[in-house]
Structure formats: structure tokens, C-alpha cells
Design a protein around this motif. Sequence first.
Motif, PDB file in Angstrom:
ATOM      1  N   SER A 198       0.840  -1.198   0.000  1.00 37.48           N
ATOM      2  CA  SER A 198       0.000   0.000   0.000  1.00 37.48           C
ATOM      3  C   SER A 198       0.873   1.246   0.000  1.00 37.48           C
ATOM      4  CB  SER A 198      -0.897   0.040   1.245  1.00 37.48           C
ATOM      5  OG  SER A 198      -1.752  -1.058   1.318  1.00 37.48           O
ATOM      6  N   TYR A 199       0.305   2.330  -0.515  1.00 38.56           N
ATOM      7  CA  TYR A 199       0.929   3.649  -0.376  1.00 38.56           C
ATOM      8  C   TYR A 199      -0.170   4.605   0.080  1.00 38.56           C
ATOM      9  CZ  TYR A 199       3.398   7.986  -1.325  1.00 38.56           C
ATOM     10  OH  TYR A 199       3.993   9.219  -1.192  1.00 38.56           O
ATOM     11  N   ILE A 200      -0.066   5.076   1.325  1.00 40.56           N
ATOM     12  CA  ILE A 200      -1.122   5.906   1.915  1.00 40.56           C
ATOM     13  C   ILE A 200      -0.488   7.125   2.577  1.00 40.56           C
ATOM     14  CG2 ILE A 200      -3.055   5.985   3.530  1.00 40.56           C
ATOM     15  CD1 ILE A 200      -3.228   2.917   3.258  1.00 40.56           C
ATOM     16  N   ASN A 201      -0.727   8.288   1.990  1.00 41.98           N
ATOM     17  CA  ASN A 201      -0.260   9.555   2.557  1.00 41.98           C
ATOM     18  C   ASN A 201       1.234   9.555   2.894  1.00 41.98           C
ATOM     19  OD1 ASN A 201      -2.927  10.546   2.430  1.00 41.98           O
ATOM     20  ND2 ASN A 201      -3.399   9.650   4.428  1.00 41.98           N
ATOM     21  N   GLY A 202       2.025   9.073   1.925  1.00 41.33           N
ATOM     22  CA  GLY A 202       3.477   9.102   2.100  1.00 41.33           C
ATOM     23  C   GLY A 202       4.050   7.945   2.884  1.00 41.33           C
ATOM     24  N   VAL A 203       3.209   6.986   3.268  1.00 40.99           N
ATOM     25  CA  VAL A 203       3.679   5.810   3.998  1.00 40.99           C
ATOM     26  C   VAL A 203       3.471   4.571   3.140  1.00 40.99           C
ATOM     27  CG1 VAL A 203       3.444   4.412   6.080  1.00 40.99           C
ATOM     28  CG2 VAL A 203       3.115   6.895   6.199  1.00 40.99           C
ATOM     29  N   ARG A 204       4.532   3.812   2.954  1.00 36.33           N
ATOM     30  CA  ARG A 204       4.450   2.562   2.204  1.00 36.33           C
ATOM     31  C   ARG A 204       4.327   1.417   3.199  1.00 36.33           C
ATOM     32  NH1 ARG A 204       8.075   3.680  -1.230  1.00 36.33           N
ATOM     33  NH2 ARG A 204       6.604   4.278  -2.847  1.00 36.33           N
ATOM     34  N   ILE A 205       3.318   0.579   3.008  1.00 39.27           N
ATOM     35  CA  ILE A 205       3.027  -0.513   3.937  1.00 39.27           C
ATOM     36  C   ILE A 205       3.031  -1.818   3.151  1.00 39.27           C
ATOM     37  CG2 ILE A 205       1.393  -1.435   5.618  1.00 39.27           C
ATOM     38  CD1 ILE A 205       0.189   1.490   5.660  1.00 39.27           C
ATOM     39  N   LYS A 206       3.942  -2.706   3.507  1.00 39.84           N
ATOM     40  CA  LYS A 206       4.056  -3.982   2.797  1.00 39.84           C
ATOM     41  C   LYS A 206       3.666  -5.125   3.720  1.00 39.84           C
ATOM     42  CE  LYS A 206       7.153  -7.039   0.249  1.00 39.84           C
ATOM     43  NZ  LYS A 206       8.496  -7.247  -0.328  1.00 39.84           N
ATOM     44  N   ARG A 207       2.801  -5.981   3.212  1.00 48.69           N
ATOM     45  CA  ARG A 207       2.444  -7.205   3.917  1.00 48.69           C
ATOM     46  C   ARG A 207       3.302  -8.335   3.366  1.00 48.69           C
ATOM     47  NH1 ARG A 207      -2.154  -6.979   6.907  1.00 48.69           N
ATOM     48  NH2 ARG A 207      -3.373  -5.068   6.715  1.00 48.69           N
ATOM     49  N   THR A 208       3.981  -9.046   4.228  1.00 46.68           N
ATOM     50  CA  THR A 208       4.800 -10.163   3.785  1.00 46.68           C
ATOM     51  C   THR A 208       3.946 -11.419   3.704  1.00 46.68           C
ATOM     52  OG1 THR A 208       5.437 -10.918   5.990  1.00 46.68           O
ATOM     53  CG2 THR A 208       6.735  -9.121   5.021  1.00 46.68           C
ATOM     54  N   PRO A 209       4.370 -12.412   2.927  1.00 43.20           N
ATOM     55  CA  PRO A 209       3.610 -13.662   2.851  1.00 43.20           C
ATOM     56  C   PRO A 209       3.420 -14.320   4.212  1.00 43.20           C
ATOM     57  CG  PRO A 209       5.201 -13.541   1.071  1.00 43.20           C
ATOM     58  CD  PRO A 209       5.485 -12.377   1.975  1.00 43.20           C
ATOM     59  N   GLU A 210       4.326 -14.030   5.159  1.00 40.50           N
ATOM     60  CA  GLU A 210       4.223 -14.627   6.497  1.00 40.50           C
ATOM     61  C   GLU A 210       3.271 -13.853   7.403  1.00 40.50           C
ATOM     62  OE1 GLU A 210       7.593 -15.629   4.244  1.00 40.50           O
ATOM     63  OE2 GLU A 210       7.176 -13.634   5.084  1.00 40.50           O
ATOM     64  N   GLY A 211       2.702 -12.751   6.890  1.00 35.88           N
ATOM     65  CA  GLY A 211       1.748 -11.984   7.677  1.00 35.88           C
ATOM     66  C   GLY A 211       2.337 -10.811   8.418  1.00 35.88           C
ATOM     67  N   MET A 212       3.631 -10.575   8.287  1.00 37.01           N
ATOM     68  CA  MET A 212       4.260  -9.422   8.922  1.00 37.01           C
ATOM     69  C   MET A 212       3.917  -8.150   8.145  1.00 37.01           C
ATOM     70  SD  MET A 212       5.884 -10.784  11.470  1.00 37.01           S
ATOM     71  CE  MET A 212       7.062  -9.533  11.978  1.00 37.01           C
ATOM     72  N   ILE A 213       3.970  -7.018   8.842  1.00 40.97           N
ATOM     73  CA  ILE A 213       3.715  -5.728   8.211  1.00 40.97           C
ATOM     74  C   ILE A 213       4.959  -4.860   8.329  1.00 40.97           C
ATOM     75  CG2 ILE A 213       2.335  -3.614   8.280  1.00 40.97           C
ATOM     76  CD1 ILE A 213       0.004  -5.254   9.272  1.00 40.97           C
ATOM     77  N   GLU A 214       5.446  -4.381   7.191  1.00 37.61           N
ATOM     78  CA  GLU A 214       6.623  -3.510   7.154  1.00 37.61           C
ATOM     79  C   GLU A 214       6.181  -2.114   6.722  1.00 37.61           C
ATOM     80  OE1 GLU A 214       9.155  -5.467   4.379  1.00 37.61           O
ATOM     81  OE2 GLU A 214       9.509  -7.222   5.672  1.00 37.61           O
ATOM     82  N   ARG A 215       6.543  -1.106   7.513  1.00 36.63           N
ATOM     83  CA  ARG A 215       6.155   0.278   7.233  1.00 36.63           C
ATOM     84  C   ARG A 215       7.385   1.113   6.889  1.00 36.63           C
ATOM     85  NH1 ARG A 215       1.261   2.185   9.295  1.00 36.63           N
ATOM     86  NH2 ARG A 215       2.229   4.213   9.611  1.00 36.63           N
TER      87      ARG A 215
END
Length: 350
Positions: free
Chosen positions: A262-279
Motif C-alpha cells: 500500500s501507499y497511503i499519505n506518504g507511507v508505504r506498507i508492505k504485507r509479507t507472505p508470512e503476515g508481517m507488516i513492514e512500514r
Amino acid sequence: METTNKTGLYIHVPFCERKCGYCSFYSVELRAGNIDSWLESIANEAKNFRATHIDTLYIGGGTPSVLNISRWEKLLRIIKENFDVDNLLEATTEANPNSLTREHIKFFQANNLTRISLGVQSLNDNELKTLGRLHDSDKALKAMELVKDSGLSLNCDLIFGIPEQTLRTWAKSLKGVLKFADHVSTYQLTLEPDTPLGKIYDNESLNQQGYKFYRYSQYYLPRRNFAQYEISNFAREGYECQHNLLYWNHSNVIALGPSAVSYINGVRIKRTPEGMIEREELSERERAIELAILSLRTKWGVKREGLLPEVESVIDSLPDDLFVKSDERIVLSPRGMRLGNSIWSEIIDA
């Protein structure tokens, strides 16, 4: 082209009938047992955005067309329950010729999807075998005809730089899809070392061979009324992909599913296949540099107003024939499009 207040929704369907030999994206082979858990995960993620208005919808993969109609019904129900989809500008799903059926088409028509992006890749059977595709050219032609007859808009993905590919076979593939498509996406074959084809072929050598195919695309497609509006994309007037334009102008895109970004208001948020969230929160400078690069990918280019001085300095240091410059904008020339990766690397280091 500037940032807009539009919002897109991307859904990642990670399932494939079989993984292609060149693919390095996250996907898993289709097994009935894991589709329902994926749908449940999508539903849980979607609850975080309940009632959010979206302007575009893009369902990608993987291979969304491997889902049967009952799974499609569940997926669209999740989307409609959690998002405001009353005024969608565009709704796209990816599909492959091997799994797209007449039943899929009828369902898409009945549920207001407007566009299909079909993974044709080539209309040469030997090239399709090299890539490890499950379909042959006949299946691709029948799938394109099915979409065309339905009235849905059609994009066709094509790959150039395939081992043993010739300019003649590339030209035949381009000509063949233009009988059906409103939009064509052309991609250079890029092989990661850990893919099956990457262990056989040298990626650098293939990339060097790819230049002539891309240059031919730039010559041929505009003469068939397909304008190059982005480095990899050509479309008839009015058929540009509205969802992808959101990425290129730094608008908000909500992305759900494993490995979705995702890209939301200057923040990139990635969901990994393992369910982790990287911001990753981009600084103003990082956002400005990224927007300059993304804008330069398109036929509209980048506005001089607001352009970082160091980025403009880099552009001014590069050969003039890579750009078309006006008082208001800087746009890549056709040659600049061909050398885009080299230009990005210079701008990133600004």
C-alpha cells in the motif's frame, strides 16, 4: 500529471495453476484448502478500511482467473461490504488464457468489472514453451476473442527478450493482439538467479538483446493508434489504465493480500507472505525524488514547479536528446524511455 485525491484498491490473489519459469513474484500453486483462509484474511484486512471510497479496483496475481465463481462471489462481497464502490472509474482483473472461461466473463459483466488484463506474453508457441506458460497461441487468441466479444476492455501483456525470440516473432505477437486489445503492456524478460530460467540463461545478455524489440514497439504501436503513455504501456485514446496512473502520480493505493504494498499519505506498507507488516515513512525529499521518477515514466513528465534543484541539476547534466523540455515540464523522449533505468539511477543518487 500531479498527485490526485483519488484512491485505488489492489487485491493480491496469490494462486497459480503452476509457477512460470521466469516468475520471481510471490505465488503458490492452487490448492483448494488455502483459498478460503486467504479470503478470510482479505476480509480481516478490509475491515480496517470500512466505508473508504475507492475510485479504481485492480485484482491481480498470481492468477485471479483460477478462482471459481463461488470464490469470486465471496471476494466481491468482501469488497462491497467494506468499501464504497458506487462510483468506480475502472475495475480490472488479471487473467490467463488457460483458466479464463465464458462463465468468468459473464460473472465479470454482471458485477461491473470493466477491464481484463490478459497474460498473453507471446503468440509464438516455442516462446510460450520457453517461458513455461500453460497456454498456446490458439488458446490466447480464443481468450482474446472471448473478451473482445463481451465488450469488456482488454489489455494484453507481452514479453520481449525471450531466448531465441526474433524481431519477426515479436512483430507478429504485437500485430496479433492489436486485433482485440485496447491496451498493450510490453515487458522486458528479467530473470532473477533463483528462478528456473535464471539458472539457465544469462539475464544481462538477454537485456542487451531486448533493446531492439522495445524500439520496434515504440515505432509500430503509435502507428496503429496506440500511444505510449508510460514506459511499458501503450493504449488507444481513452483506454489508459486509471489504476496504474494512481501509482505513477503518488496517489493513495490500498493493497490487500500477501506481499501486497500500500501507499497511503506518504507511507508505504508492505504485507509479507508470512503476515508481517513492514512500514516505510518517506521523507519529503524521498517523496519528491520518487514522484519525479514516477512522473518521468509517463508521457506527461514532471512539472518544473516543485522539482528539487538537485534533481533538475541531474537532468540538465544528461544528454539533451533524452528529454523534451518546456518552461513548465520535462518529459522523456522516445530514446529517454529506452534508457529510463539509467536515468532513474542518476536521479536516485541526486
